[in-house]
Write an enzyme that holds these catalytic residues in place. Structure first.
Site, PDB file in Angstrom:
ATOM      1  N   LYS A 109       0.803  -1.216   0.000  1.00 23.53           N
ATOM      2  CA  LYS A 109       0.000   0.000   0.000  1.00 23.53           C
ATOM      3  C   LYS A 109       0.843   1.278   0.000  1.00 23.53           C
ATOM      4  CE  LYS A 109      -3.932  -2.288   2.111  1.00 23.53           C
ATOM      5  NZ  LYS A 109      -5.066  -2.190   3.033  1.00 23.53           N
ATOM      6  N   ARG A 157       6.389  -3.156  16.784  1.00 27.22           N
ATOM      7  CA  ARG A 157       7.724  -3.648  17.137  1.00 27.22           C
ATOM      8  C   ARG A 157       8.811  -2.728  16.597  1.00 27.22           C
ATOM      9  NH1 ARG A 157       4.779  -8.580  16.658  1.00 27.22           N
ATOM     10  NH2 ARG A 157       4.923  -9.774  18.595  1.00 27.22           N
TER      11      ARG A 157
END
Length: 282
Positions: free
Chosen positions: A71, A155
């Site tokens: 995307k 993360r």
């Protein structure tokens, strides 16, 4: 009589096998008597993405959905993008007009409509797990819809902080990054918890590592996964009394918008809902 050539649409992403979007679109095209078809395309690398995007115009495609992980990567390959894509920094579908590729993003609009069928977003304190191309769109749109505060738990600090900054820049709503380390403890006061990762997708059905004793039973819990409809994440939330919003509902809401943009036909939601339920064997 030879039927007219089909108008081609589809999806580029990796992986795409478990996504029911093709079954849904093809059923809706048939319902409306449109000689259109939808193809899922599993694109293995960014290099192959560039080749695929360059081929869309000569192959005669009318539109293309873009899913993970492309995307953001698709944006430099396009001729232009709309204001939503500029604000969000990601595109989830293309229209193809007069040989030009135009990027749009309604990921967030779909999720906002799905959530607000259950509960208003205004004033909510949102925690989002993951912040990829879909997550960043959802975060911005939830802020535009009135969320009071967002926490992005990822993360990778660079990714999470960049999305938090994008949310605040686009909406003025405060957004912060929190490190994802082991089991996630949900911040006190959270009123909407969203899984924007691939954890829980079929066939692996991996659990999302959340400390459920830190989640208020009144907290709305949302999952972007479309297959299965009720993921382990949502099943656990529901067992604790939390109201839940599933990814299939989001997919229906955003797919209806894309369908209308591509075809000019106002869709019937019941047809979309029935098609996706059949695709999932429900």
């Amino acid at each position: 009589m030879i039927p007219p050539q089909k108008q081609m649409t589809g999806m580029l992403g990796h992986p795409v096998a478990e996504n029911p979007i093709d079954r849904m679109f093809d059923a809706v095209y048939a319902h409306h008597g449109l000689c259109w078809q939808f193809w899922k395309n599993d694109i293995a690398s960014a290099a192959d993405l560039a080749l695929a995007v360059r081929a869309l115009v000569p192959l005669g495609y009318r539109g293309m959905a873009i899913t993970v992980p492309y995307k953001v990567a698709v944006m430099p390959l396009l001729d232009t993008v709309d204001d939503d894509v500029r604000a969000i920094g990601a595109a989830n579908y293309l229209t193809i007009e007069a040989g030009r590729l135009i990027g749009h993003n309604n990921d967030g609009k779909g999720v906002v409509k799905a959530i607000e069928k259950l509960a208003p977003l205004a004033g909510r304190r949102v925690v989002m797990l993951g912040a990829g191309g879909a997550g960043r769109a959802m975060a911005v749109e939830m802020a535009w819809a009135g969320a009071a505060h967002l926490t992005l738990i990822t993360r990778r600090q660079e990714q999470g902080q960049e999305v938090a900054d994008t949310v605040t820049r686009a909406s003025g709503v405060p957004a912060v990054w929190q490190a994802w380390e082991g089991e996630v403890t949900v911040p006190a006061g959270t009123t909407l918890l969203m899984n924007a990762t691939h954890l829980g997708c079929a066939p692996e059905l991996e659990p999302v590592p959340v400390r459920w004793d830190s989640v208020d039973p009144a907290c709305v819990v949302v999952d972007v996964i479309t297959n299965p409809r009720i993921t382990p994440f949502l099943a656990t939330a529901r067992s604790r009394g939390c109201p839940v919003v599933d990814g299939v509902e989001m997919l229906v809401q955003l797919a209806m918008q894309i369908f209308e943009q591509w075809t000019g036909v106002t869709p019937e939601e019941a047809v979309f809902q029935r098609a996706v339920a059949e695709a999932l064997g429900e």
